[in-house]
Design a protein around this motif. Sequence first.
Motif: not given
Length: 814
Positions: A380, A384, A387, A389, A391-396, A399, A434
Motif C-alpha cells: 500500500n 502511493q 503514483s 503524487r 507521497r503517502i496520502d496524509p489522510a490515510w 487514520e 511525506i
Amino acid sequence: MGITAALGPTNTGKTHRAIERMLEHRSGMIGLPLRLLAREVYDKITARIGEDRVALVTGEEKRIPPRPDYWVCTVESMPVSREVDFVAVDEIQLAGHRQRGHVFTDRLLHARGRLETWFMGSESVRPILEELVPTADVHTHPRLSQLRGIGNLSLGALPPRTAVVAFSAEEVYAIAERLRQRRGGAAVVLGALSPRTRNAQVALYQSGEVDYMVATDAIGMGLNMDVDTVAFAGLRKFDGVEVRELEPGELAQIAGRAGRAHNDGQFCCLSPAGPLPSAVVDAIETHHFPVMRRVIWRNSDLDFRTLESLTASLRARPPRRVLEPVRAAEDFSTLVQLSAREDIQALAKGQASVELLWEVCQIPDFRKLLLDGHVELLANIYRQLASPRGRIDPAWMAERIDRIDDVEGDIHTLMTRIAFVRTWTYVSNHRRWIVDAEAWQARTRAVEDRLSDALHERLVARFVEREGARASGRATREQRRARKRTRSTTVQRRRPQLDRAAVAEGPFAKLLELDLRPSAGSDASGAVRDDAWVQALVEAPHERFALREGGWIVDLEDSEDAPELARLGRGVDLLRPEVSLLVGEALGAGARARVQRRLVAWTRDAVTRLLGALRSGAADALSSDARGLVYQLEQGLGTIHRSAAEAQLRRLDGRDRKRLESLGVRVGERLIWAPKLLRAPALRQRAALCSAALPKGVSVPAPPGGAVSFAPNPEVDAGAYTALGYPVLGDRAIRADMIERLLGELARLDGGAGVGLDGREGAKLAGLVGVRREQLEAVVEALGWTRDDDDEARWRAPSPRSRRARRSSQGRRR
C-alpha cells in the motif's frame, strides 16, 4: 589510514576507549548494535560536548543538528557515504548473526574513517579480522573485573541488584510477578520497549526503588546498569527461525553485564533451569570460546535496472569462502513477495522505481505480524509513493495513527500499539515520502510518548508492590524515603511562620542566607513533578533554558517565575563548569540523572555558541601557533593579556594575522580580545561562567549595559575580570577595547614631552574610560606610565625594555 581492532570480553572498556578516541578527532561516527545503546552513548557524549555537535540516527529516531561533527548510530543506520575522520563499529562479532550479520560484515569490509577506523568485539572474531582486514592492528583488552559462576539459585535466594534474563515476554512477565509477590517488585526491560519506557524502567532499578530487574537478552549488548548478579531463567531461545540452545559466547555476553568497572560480578541459573555445564562456566569465567570461521554476507553492489536484476544481485554468491550468504533476510523475503504481484510489477519500471521499492522493503516489521500482513502494508505504501503524487496520502496515514493513539488497554495492547507507531516513526523519517515530515515526526513521537508513559504506569502497577507492607515484611528504600519526606512535610506544616526581622537581630542571623526555596522538582506546595515534566524538560529545545546572573540555569517555560533548575559551579576550567541540580530528591535518581545530562549538554552548547566565532571553519586554516593563541583566547572567554601569547605572536605571518582578524580577533598593545564577546548578551554569559569558578557566595555581576568601566570587588581575583573582558587597572575594571583606545590616545598625545593628565586632556582621557579625574592617574600608572622626574604634572611612557619586563611579569602572574 589506520585500522584498529579492540577485542576482548565484556567490561573491558572497549566502547569507552573508542568514544574517547573519536572525540580526539574533529569528526567521527560510531555504529552500535541497539538503538537503546545508541541513545545511551549519545547521552554520554552530549553531556560532555553539548548537543549542537552530535547527531543521533536510528531507524526510528533522528536528531541531526545543522552541522554535526559526530554521529551516533545503530549499525544499520550509519550514513557510511558521509566522510568523517574516525569510524567505529561496536560488537563486530555480530557479523555472524543469521539475520543482521550481513550489515556488520559490510561495515567491516567497507566502513572507513579518513584517518582512523576501529572495530570492537569479542576475541572470537580475530580469525575473521585477520583474513578480511589483514592490515588491522589487533589489541586484546582484559576484563576490568572478575566474573564467576555461583551455580543454581531459587528465586527467593537471589541477592539484591540481580538481573534475571528470560527469553520470551511471557516468561519475563511471570518472573516479574513472582518477584513482586516475594520481593516487592522488579523493573522490566524488553527490546520491544520504547526508549522512553525503557529509561523509566531502568530508573526504577538504578534509583533503588526496586532491587531486581527482569529482562530479555536485549541487555547483553553493552547497556550499562548497576548489576551484581545475572541469573538465567532459561538456556534456550527462539532466534527468529528456530528454538535452539544458547551458545557459550552468547551466555558470556549476557553474563558479562554483571559487575561494572572494577566491581566483580557473578552469574547463575534460576532453578529449575540449568545447571550450566562446568565447561561452559569455565569458558565464561576465563573468556575462552570457539573462534568464528565464517560471517554472514550479502552483496552491497546492487543492480536496480529491473526487478530481476535486483533480485539476482541480492542472490550473488560471496567472493570468498569465509563469507556465508544470508539465508533469511526479512527485506529480501518482502521483495520476493512484492515482486510477484502484478500491480507492483507494473509500477516497478526503471531504476528509480526499483530502487524505491527496495527502500520500502527495508521498513522493519516492528509489529512482528505474519509476513503477509507486513507485505500488504508495504504494498500500500509503495503504490502511493510510485503514483504521480509521489507521497503517502496524509489522510490515510493519519487514520492509521489515530487508531493507535489510545492509552487504554493492558501491557500487551500498549506494546503492540508502540510497535505499530514505530513503523510510522520510521516512515516519517523519510522526508521524500511525506509532506511536512517534521510535523509527522512530532506527531508519531507524541503518540509514542503517551503510549510509553501509559506502558510504564501499567508495568509499575503490575510488577511493583506499592503497599506499605510487603510479603517479606520490609519496605523498599524508596518507600522509607517517601515516609521520611511525608513526616518532614507534616512537621513543616505545623511549624509557625518565621519572624525574619527578629532572627536578623539575633544569633541565628546567618540562617537567613540559606536558600530554602522549593526545588525545581516540586511545585510551591511541595508536590512532586511527574515523569511527563521530566521528559518534556529532557526533550525541550535549547530556547527553554537561560543562564542568569550568578550562574543559575532557569526554566523559561514558566515566563512569570522562571524557576531555577541548577547552578553552575567550579569545573576543570571556565569552559566546563559543574552543574549542580536544584531538582528535588523526590524525582528519584534516574530522573535526576536524565535532567542532569540535559542541563550539562545545554551548558556545553551555551559555551560553544558563546565562542562560536572563534571556532568557525576559518580557524582550521590557522597555523599551530595561531591555533594556540585562539585556544588561550577561548580559555580566557575572549580576552587575554598579550603577554600570555607573546611567543606565538612573534611567529605569526601575515596570512595568520589576516585570518585571526577574519575570526574577529583583535591584537592590541596590551590585550588580545574578541569585540563580539563584549556585547551585552555575551557579557551576561561570561559573568555567569566567571561566577561559577569563584568560591561559593562570591560572584561577578555582568557590567551595566554600555558601561566602559566599573568598581571591581576587591575580594575577587583580577583574573576573573580579565575573563569577563574588563581587566582591572588601579581601582577600576575597564573594558578591553577602551584600554586599547586609552593607550592609543596616550601615544598620540605624547610628543616626547610626556602627557599631562590635568586640564582638558586629562578630562577627555578620564571620560574615555569612565573614571573620575582623580582615578585616572592610578589607571595610567597601572599601564606602566610614570611621572616625569623634572615635571610631576606630566607622565612618561614606559621604555620598550620596561614594557617587555612588565609583560613578562604579567605573563608569569597569570
